[in-house]
Scaffold this motif. Structure first.
Motif, short mmCIF file in Angstrom:
data_model
loop_
_atom_site.label_atom_id
_atom_site.label_comp_id
_atom_site.label_asym_id
_atom_site.label_seq_id
_atom_site.Cartn_x
_atom_site.Cartn_y
_atom_site.Cartn_z
N SER A 1 7.18 -37.30 -5.92
CA SER A 1 8.09 -36.21 -5.56
C SER A 1 8.38 -36.16 -4.06
O SER A 1 9.22 -35.38 -3.61
CB SER A 1 7.50 -34.86 -6.00
OG SER A 1 6.23 -34.65 -5.42
N ASP A 2 7.70 -37.01 -3.27
CA ASP A 2 7.91 -37.05 -1.82
C ASP A 2 8.86 -38.17 -1.40
O ASP A 2 8.89 -38.54 -0.22
CB ASP A 2 6.57 -37.23 -1.10
CG ASP A 2 5.65 -36.03 -1.24
OD1 ASP A 2 6.17 -34.90 -1.21
OD2 ASP A 2 4.43 -36.23 -1.37
N GLN A 3 9.65 -38.69 -2.33
CA GLN A 3 10.57 -39.78 -2.00
C GLN A 3 11.55 -39.39 -0.89
O GLN A 3 12.05 -40.24 -0.16
CB GLN A 3 11.34 -40.22 -3.25
CG GLN A 3 10.49 -40.87 -4.33
CD GLN A 3 9.92 -42.21 -3.91
OE1 GLN A 3 10.37 -42.82 -2.93
NE2 GLN A 3 8.93 -42.69 -4.64
N TRP A 4 11.82 -38.10 -0.77
CA TRP A 4 12.73 -37.64 0.29
C TRP A 4 12.20 -37.98 1.67
O TRP A 4 12.98 -38.14 2.63
CB TRP A 4 12.95 -36.13 0.17
CG TRP A 4 11.71 -35.31 0.29
CD1 TRP A 4 10.85 -34.96 -0.71
CD2 TRP A 4 11.16 -34.75 1.50
NE1 TRP A 4 9.80 -34.21 -0.21
CE2 TRP A 4 9.97 -34.06 1.14
CE3 TRP A 4 11.57 -34.74 2.82
CZ2 TRP A 4 9.19 -33.39 2.07
CZ3 TRP A 4 10.79 -34.08 3.76
CH2 TRP A 4 9.62 -33.41 3.38
N VAL A 5 10.88 -38.11 1.80
CA VAL A 5 10.29 -38.49 3.09
C VAL A 5 10.68 -39.93 3.44
O VAL A 5 11.08 -40.22 4.57
CB VAL A 5 8.75 -38.35 3.05
CG1 VAL A 5 8.14 -38.89 4.34
CG2 VAL A 5 8.35 -36.90 2.83
N ALA A 6 10.59 -40.83 2.45
CA ALA A 6 10.97 -42.22 2.68
C ALA A 6 12.45 -42.30 3.07
O ALA A 6 12.83 -43.08 3.95
CB ALA A 6 10.69 -43.05 1.44
N ALA A 7 13.27 -41.49 2.42
CA ALA A 7 14.70 -41.48 2.74
C ALA A 7 14.93 -41.04 4.18
O ALA A 7 15.81 -41.57 4.87
CB ALA A 7 15.44 -40.55 1.77
N ALA A 8 14.13 -40.08 4.65
CA ALA A 8 14.27 -39.59 6.02
C ALA A 8 13.83 -40.63 7.04
O ALA A 8 14.21 -40.55 8.21
CB ALA A 8 13.44 -38.31 6.20
#
Length: 209
Positions: A84-91
């Protein structure tokens, strides 16, 4: 509660003992190509069964600035977290880092953090898991009181918080936060301060292996 005196428990020592036992189970689970000289960054987390506590997270733009600084210094960075923390990788897109978000079991994650020079995390499940390792640890706290959840006697640990700079921090009463739409308490923690803490706890002669 019982009004019967008992010996006090050294939480840091108990945590270290539990961690030592668990670490035996991580052998052979971690990809050896990662090596050991890297900084683990856990920028997500702060979720439970009831809610997503975004107020407990250091701003993602601060994390990106920190990672860029570490890379300029020649450090390797490994991102960890749940799927659920994939948004961190995107950032962090475009940066030459190792992305392990959503790719590990709990024991593999523990092993990756154990092999790290330093782990940097918000008040989250990953921060608590990292306390079981012997790696350097930098914890970032804002609305929650660090002394209530962090083993303060743990070696090679730095806890960064707003302290007296933000009058409303900490505001968590064990169940709820004060009404807040912007966690200025965590925003007030400078990237420079976190980088200096990483340098302090990550020295090899200051760590126990």
């Amino acid at each position: 509660l019982t009004q019967i005196d008992s010996e006090s428990m050294d939480i840091a020592a108990a945590t270290a003992s539990l961690g030592s036992r668990l670490m035996q189970q991580t052998k052979g689970l971690v990809d050896g190509s990662l090596g050991t000289d890297y900084v683990v960054v856990a920028a997500g987390g702060a979720k439970n069964l009831y809610r997503d506590d975004a107020l407990r997270r250091w701003p993602i733009q601060h994390y990106r600035e920190l990672v860029e600084r570490l890379l300029r210094e020649g450090r390797r960075v490994v991102l960890v977290g749940a799927n659920s923390d994939q948004w961190v990788a995107a950032a962090m897109h475009g940066l030459p880092i190792e992305d392990c978000i959503g790719k590990t079991s709990l024991m593999q994650l523990l092993g990756i953090m154990q092999n790290a020079s330093v782990v940097v995390a918000n008040d989250s499940g990953i921060f608590h898991l990292a306390t079981l390792t012997t790696s350097g640890l930098v914890g970032l706290f804002g609305p929650t009181p660090a002394n209530a959840v962090a083993p303060m006697g743990r070696a090679n640990t730095r806890v960064l918080a707003a302290d007296n700079r933000i009058s409303c921090s900490p505001c968590y009463d064990g169940r709820n936060y004060a009404v807040c739409t912007r966690n200025v308490c965590l925003e007030s923690i400078a990237v420079t301060a976190v980088a200096e803490a990483i340098a302090a706890v990550g020295r090899k002669d200051a760590r126990m292996r």
